[in-house]
Design a protein around this motif. Structure first.
Motif, PDB file in Angstrom:
ATOM      1  N   GLU A 189     -37.572  22.255 -11.216  1.00  0.00           N
ATOM      2  CA  GLU A 189     -39.000  22.181 -10.942  1.00  0.00           C
ATOM      3  C   GLU A 189     -39.425  20.802 -10.439  1.00  0.00           C
ATOM      4  O   GLU A 189     -40.118  20.690  -9.432  1.00  0.00           O
ATOM      5  CB  GLU A 189     -39.788  22.549 -12.198  1.00  0.00           C
ATOM      6  N   ARG A 190     -38.997  19.750 -11.117  1.00  0.00           N
ATOM      7  CA  ARG A 190     -39.467  18.411 -10.759  1.00  0.00           C
ATOM      8  C   ARG A 190     -38.927  17.957  -9.404  1.00  0.00           C
ATOM      9  O   ARG A 190     -39.690  17.569  -8.510  1.00  0.00           O
ATOM     10  CB  ARG A 190     -39.061  17.413 -11.842  1.00  0.00           C
ATOM     11  N   GLN A 191     -37.601  18.000  -9.229  1.00  0.00           N
ATOM     12  CA  GLN A 191     -37.002  17.549  -7.978  1.00  0.00           C
ATOM     13  C   GLN A 191     -37.387  18.472  -6.824  1.00  0.00           C
ATOM     14  O   GLN A 191     -37.664  18.021  -5.707  1.00  0.00           O
ATOM     15  CB  GLN A 191     -35.473  17.505  -8.114  1.00  0.00           C
ATOM     16  N   GLY A 192     -37.406  19.788  -7.095  1.00  0.00           N
ATOM     17  CA  GLY A 192     -37.750  20.735  -6.041  1.00  0.00           C
ATOM     18  C   GLY A 192     -39.178  20.574  -5.566  1.00  0.00           C
ATOM     19  O   GLY A 192     -39.457  20.599  -4.363  1.00  0.00           O
ATOM     20  N   ALA A 193     -40.109  20.395  -6.520  1.00  0.00           N
ATOM     21  CA  ALA A 193     -41.511  20.222  -6.154  1.00  0.00           C
ATOM     22  C   ALA A 193     -41.698  18.943  -5.340  1.00  0.00           C
ATOM     23  O   ALA A 193     -42.488  18.908  -4.382  1.00  0.00           O
ATOM     24  CB  ALA A 193     -42.384  20.195  -7.402  1.00  0.00           C
ATOM     25  N   ARG A 194     -40.955  17.912  -5.690  1.00  0.00           N
ATOM     26  CA  ARG A 194     -41.054  16.640  -4.953  1.00  0.00           C
ATOM     27  C   ARG A 194     -40.562  16.809  -3.516  1.00  0.00           C
ATOM     28  O   ARG A 194     -41.203  16.323  -2.571  1.00  0.00           O
ATOM     29  CB  ARG A 194     -40.244  15.561  -5.671  1.00  0.00           C
ATOM     30  N   LEU A 195     -39.430  17.507  -3.334  1.00  0.00           N
ATOM     31  CA  LEU A 195     -38.920  17.727  -1.987  1.00  0.00           C
ATOM     32  C   LEU A 195     -39.887  18.577  -1.170  1.00  0.00           C
ATOM     33  O   LEU A 195     -40.129  18.299   0.007  1.00  0.00           O
ATOM     34  CB  LEU A 195     -37.547  18.400  -2.041  1.00  0.00           C
ATOM     35  N   VAL A 196     -40.450  19.607  -1.785  1.00  0.00           N
ATOM     36  CA  VAL A 196     -41.425  20.447  -1.095  1.00  0.00           C
ATOM     37  C   VAL A 196     -42.615  19.612  -0.626  1.00  0.00           C
ATOM     38  O   VAL A 196     -43.096  19.754   0.505  1.00  0.00           O
ATOM     39  CB  VAL A 196     -41.883  21.606  -2.002  1.00  0.00           C
TER      40      VAL A 196
ATOM     41  N   ALA B  67     -36.280   7.211   4.080  1.00  0.00           N
ATOM     42  CA  ALA B  67     -35.860   7.067   2.683  1.00  0.00           C
ATOM     43  C   ALA B  67     -34.548   6.296   2.560  1.00  0.00           C
ATOM     44  O   ALA B  67     -34.382   5.472   1.642  1.00  0.00           O
ATOM     45  CB  ALA B  67     -35.722   8.453   2.047  1.00  0.00           C
ATOM     46  N   ILE B  68     -33.611   6.551   3.472  1.00  0.00           N
ATOM     47  CA  ILE B  68     -32.339   5.817   3.449  1.00  0.00           C
ATOM     48  C   ILE B  68     -32.576   4.339   3.741  1.00  0.00           C
ATOM     49  O   ILE B  68     -31.965   3.448   3.127  1.00  0.00           O
ATOM     50  CB  ILE B  68     -31.356   6.428   4.463  1.00  0.00           C
ATOM     51  N   ALA B  69     -33.488   4.049   4.673  1.00  0.00           N
ATOM     52  CA  ALA B  69     -33.819   2.649   4.960  1.00  0.00           C
ATOM     53  C   ALA B  69     -34.407   1.965   3.732  1.00  0.00           C
ATOM     54  O   ALA B  69     -34.074   0.810   3.431  1.00  0.00           O
ATOM     55  CB  ALA B  69     -34.798   2.572   6.133  1.00  0.00           C
ATOM     56  N   ASP B  70     -35.273   2.667   3.015  1.00  0.00           N
ATOM     57  CA  ASP B  70     -35.840   2.114   1.781  1.00  0.00           C
ATOM     58  C   ASP B  70     -34.739   1.802   0.770  1.00  0.00           C
ATOM     59  O   ASP B  70     -34.770   0.769   0.086  1.00  0.00           O
ATOM     60  CB  ASP B  70     -36.838   3.089   1.167  1.00  0.00           C
ATOM     61  N   LEU B  71     -33.752   2.708   0.677  1.00  0.00           N
ATOM     62  CA  LEU B  71     -32.632   2.494  -0.242  1.00  0.00           C
ATOM     63  C   LEU B  71     -31.819   1.272   0.158  1.00  0.00           C
ATOM     64  O   LEU B  71     -31.524   0.408  -0.691  1.00  0.00           O
ATOM     65  CB  LEU B  71     -31.739   3.736  -0.252  1.00  0.00           C
TER      66      LEU B  71
ATOM     67  N   ALA C  31     -32.513   7.135  -7.015  1.00  0.00           N
ATOM     68  CA  ALA C  31     -33.363   8.133  -7.657  1.00  0.00           C
ATOM     69  C   ALA C  31     -34.626   8.425  -6.857  1.00  0.00           C
ATOM     70  O   ALA C  31     -35.269   9.459  -7.060  1.00  0.00           O
ATOM     71  CB  ALA C  31     -33.731   7.669  -9.064  1.00  0.00           C
ATOM     72  N   ASP C  32     -34.973   7.534  -5.924  1.00  0.00           N
ATOM     73  CA  ASP C  32     -36.179   7.726  -5.126  1.00  0.00           C
ATOM     74  C   ASP C  32     -35.931   8.501  -3.838  1.00  0.00           C
ATOM     75  O   ASP C  32     -36.870   8.775  -3.083  1.00  0.00           O
ATOM     76  CB  ASP C  32     -36.800   6.365  -4.783  1.00  0.00           C
ATOM     77  N   LEU C  33     -34.678   8.850  -3.554  1.00  0.00           N
ATOM     78  CA  LEU C  33     -34.363   9.615  -2.355  1.00  0.00           C
ATOM     79  C   LEU C  33     -34.900  11.041  -2.469  1.00  0.00           C
ATOM     80  O   LEU C  33     -35.081  11.554  -3.586  1.00  0.00           O
ATOM     81  CB  LEU C  33     -32.855   9.647  -2.130  1.00  0.00           C
ATOM     82  N   PRO C  34     -35.128  11.713  -1.353  1.00  0.00           N
ATOM     83  CA  PRO C  34     -35.683  13.076  -1.413  1.00  0.00           C
ATOM     84  C   PRO C  34     -34.767  14.085  -2.074  1.00  0.00           C
ATOM     85  O   PRO C  34     -35.233  15.090  -2.618  1.00  0.00           O
ATOM     86  CB  PRO C  34     -35.887  13.436   0.067  1.00  0.00           C
ATOM     87  N   MET C  35     -33.457  13.849  -2.001  1.00  0.00           N
ATOM     88  CA  MET C  35     -32.464  14.749  -2.595  1.00  0.00           C
ATOM     89  C   MET C  35     -31.565  13.968  -3.539  1.00  0.00           C
ATOM     90  O   MET C  35     -31.335  12.777  -3.337  1.00  0.00           O
ATOM     91  CB  MET C  35     -31.586  15.369  -1.496  1.00  0.00           C
ATOM     92  N   PRO C  36     -31.019  14.621  -4.556  1.00  0.00           N
ATOM     93  CA  PRO C  36     -30.023  13.943  -5.401  1.00  0.00           C
ATOM     94  C   PRO C  36     -28.811  13.549  -4.565  1.00  0.00           C
ATOM     95  O   PRO C  36     -28.374  14.299  -3.689  1.00  0.00           O
ATOM     96  CB  PRO C  36     -29.651  15.010  -6.435  1.00  0.00           C
ATOM     97  N   VAL C  37     -28.259  12.378  -4.816  1.00  0.00           N
ATOM     98  CA  VAL C  37     -27.082  11.912  -4.100  1.00  0.00           C
ATOM     99  C   VAL C  37     -25.844  12.584  -4.681  1.00  0.00           C
ATOM    100  O   VAL C  37     -25.661  12.639  -5.901  1.00  0.00           O
ATOM    101  CB  VAL C  37     -26.954  10.384  -4.189  1.00  0.00           C
ATOM    102  N   THR C  38     -24.991  13.099  -3.813  1.00  0.00           N
ATOM    103  CA  THR C  38     -23.754  13.754  -4.237  1.00  0.00           C
ATOM    104  C   THR C  38     -22.605  13.229  -3.403  1.00  0.00           C
ATOM    105  O   THR C  38     -22.796  12.555  -2.390  1.00  0.00           O
ATOM    106  CB  THR C  38     -23.843  15.283  -4.053  1.00  0.00           C
TER     107      THR C  38
END
Length: 423
Positions: A91-98, A377-381, A388-395
């Protein structure tokens, strides 16, 4: 990177020019970006604006791959409805990406305005057209959720869809007012121009042969000189080739071809009169739009087959005749195809391949807006942010199951579809 046939229409009609220069000799920077598409150039632009020394390396020309061969639909969200995104990510990560991708077209439009990118932007939305009653039910489910989230979308009745499209072939549609269309090559070249103006080095005709760790971070090897960088972003998506072991097995490459008519003038006045871009709910999706010169551009999944008068052009002629019986015969100006990186979950990924080496990948046909905001987002990183601030979890990169078999199966099915629908 994978070679491609004919140049796209966008390559010849874009008002922006390619600002890339050759690489001559060794360079040391904070960030090396491999790939001159939406993601790579957005990364470069935003990193350079933060004061980082950036070098972009593109094997061919800016936008040579999927970015310059795109349909040019500036859509919000993903292929999946918002509720399915949340079900996959939580819910949390998905809602953020949406939320991020729902706002992404507006961010792209703001970049276009800020940097005065000449890319024929329209702001009239896009139409997801129901090809069947089942397709309409899917759109109803999407609309209910987007409306619950407060998004400016609405369901079109059959009559409303007919008026906006100029065809009675559809059962309704979803109109998304957040979206629009653009000349994709104009946009990607404009990003390159903006990145260069911000201080990034933009080099074209430079193929990367190897990535090696060093005491500073990474050495990016090319035949024109080496780039030493603290961090590297692989922004090659479906055109990743064999540069990094196993990366090209992490997705299924899907071809998407397009055929453009010659300018049709007032003949197309009632076809997409507000110039929305369109794609349908069919399993083998097709797309349709008008450009600034009143060409119709129609496309579908699969590779371009044959030249002038070949199978793909016969398919295009048949579909236009079916959709718009009063249009009459048309002549085609050009045709091309590009590649999409698809995966089983139909969502983009961000991989950390090794320390200081990242790749956003797998946009599943939604490259313009997601690629732009993922690049930011990658530039911010890279500039000191947190994963943790990226739009998707890093894998880590993972192999797509039976990727080769799936790719072969899809090629056969898409070719058969062209044959069947060209009759």
């Amino acid at each position: 990177m994978t070679g491609q046939p004919a140049k796209s229409l966008w390559d010849t009609t874009a008002r922006e020019t390619d600002p890339g220069l050759p690489l001559e000799g060794d360079v040391t920077v904070d960030l090396a970006v491999v790939g001159g598409g939406y993601t790579g150039l957005s990364t470069a632009l935003h990193a350079a604006e933060k004061g980082l020394r950036v070098c972009v390396l593109e094997a061919r020309q800016i936008g040579h791959g999927g970015s310059g061969r795109n349909v040019g639909l500036l859509n919000a969200g993903l292929w999946l409805p918002p509720q399915d995104v949340r079900a996959q990510l939580g819910e949390r990560q998905g809602a953020r990406l949406v939320d991020i991708l729902g706002e992404a077209p507006a961010y792209v439009m703001s970049l276009i305005e800020r940097h005065q990118i000449r890319c024929e932007l329209t702001r009239s939305g896009t139409i997801h057209a129901a090809h069947s009653p089942k397709g309409l039910k899917d759109l109803q489910r999407r609309v209910r959720e987007w409306e619950r989230l407060g998004a400016p979308v609405r369901l079109l009745s059959k009559d409303e869809a007919s008026g906006l499209i100029g065809s009675d072939a559809f059962f309704g549609g979803l109109l998304d007012a957040r979206a629009g269309t653009l000349n994709p090559m104009g946009y990607v070249r404009g990003l390159a121009r903006a990145a260069r103006a911000a201080g990034a080095r933009i080099h074209t005709g430079v193929e990367v042969s190897a990535l090696r760790r060093n005491s500073y971070g990474w050495t990016v090897e090319t035949g024109h000189g080496n780039v030493t960088a603290s961090k590297v972003v692989l922004a090659t998506n479906a055109y990743s080739g064999n540069l990094w072991p196993g990366l090209n097995a992490s997705f299924v490459p899907i071809d998407f071809f397009q055929v453009a008519t010659r300018p049709l003038g007032e003949r197309v006045a009632r076809i997409l009169p507000e110039r929305q871009g369109l794609w349908d709910t069919g399993t083998i999706m097709f797309s349709l739009r008008r450009d600034a010169e009143n060409r119709l551009i129609i496309g579908s999944m699969g590779s371009l087959i044959g030249g002038s008068g070949g199978l793909s052009q016969r398919w295009a002629a048949r579909q236009l005749s079916r959709l718009f019986p009063s249009l009459g015969a048309v002549e085609f100006e050009t045709a091309w195809h590009g590649q999409i990186a698809m995966n089983a979950e139909h969502m983009p990924r961000i991989h950390r391949l090794e320390q200081g080496l990242y790749t956003p990948i797998g946009y599943n046909g939604r490259g313009i807006a997601p690629g732009t905001v993922f690049g930011k987002a990658i530039a911010d990183l890279i500039a000191g942010g947190d994963e943790a601030d990226l739009p998707m979890p890093v894998t880590g990169a993972k192999r797509e199951r039976m990727a080769g078999l799936k790719a072969g199966f899809y090629r056969a099915v898409f070719s058969a579809n062209q044959v069947i629908k060209s009759i």
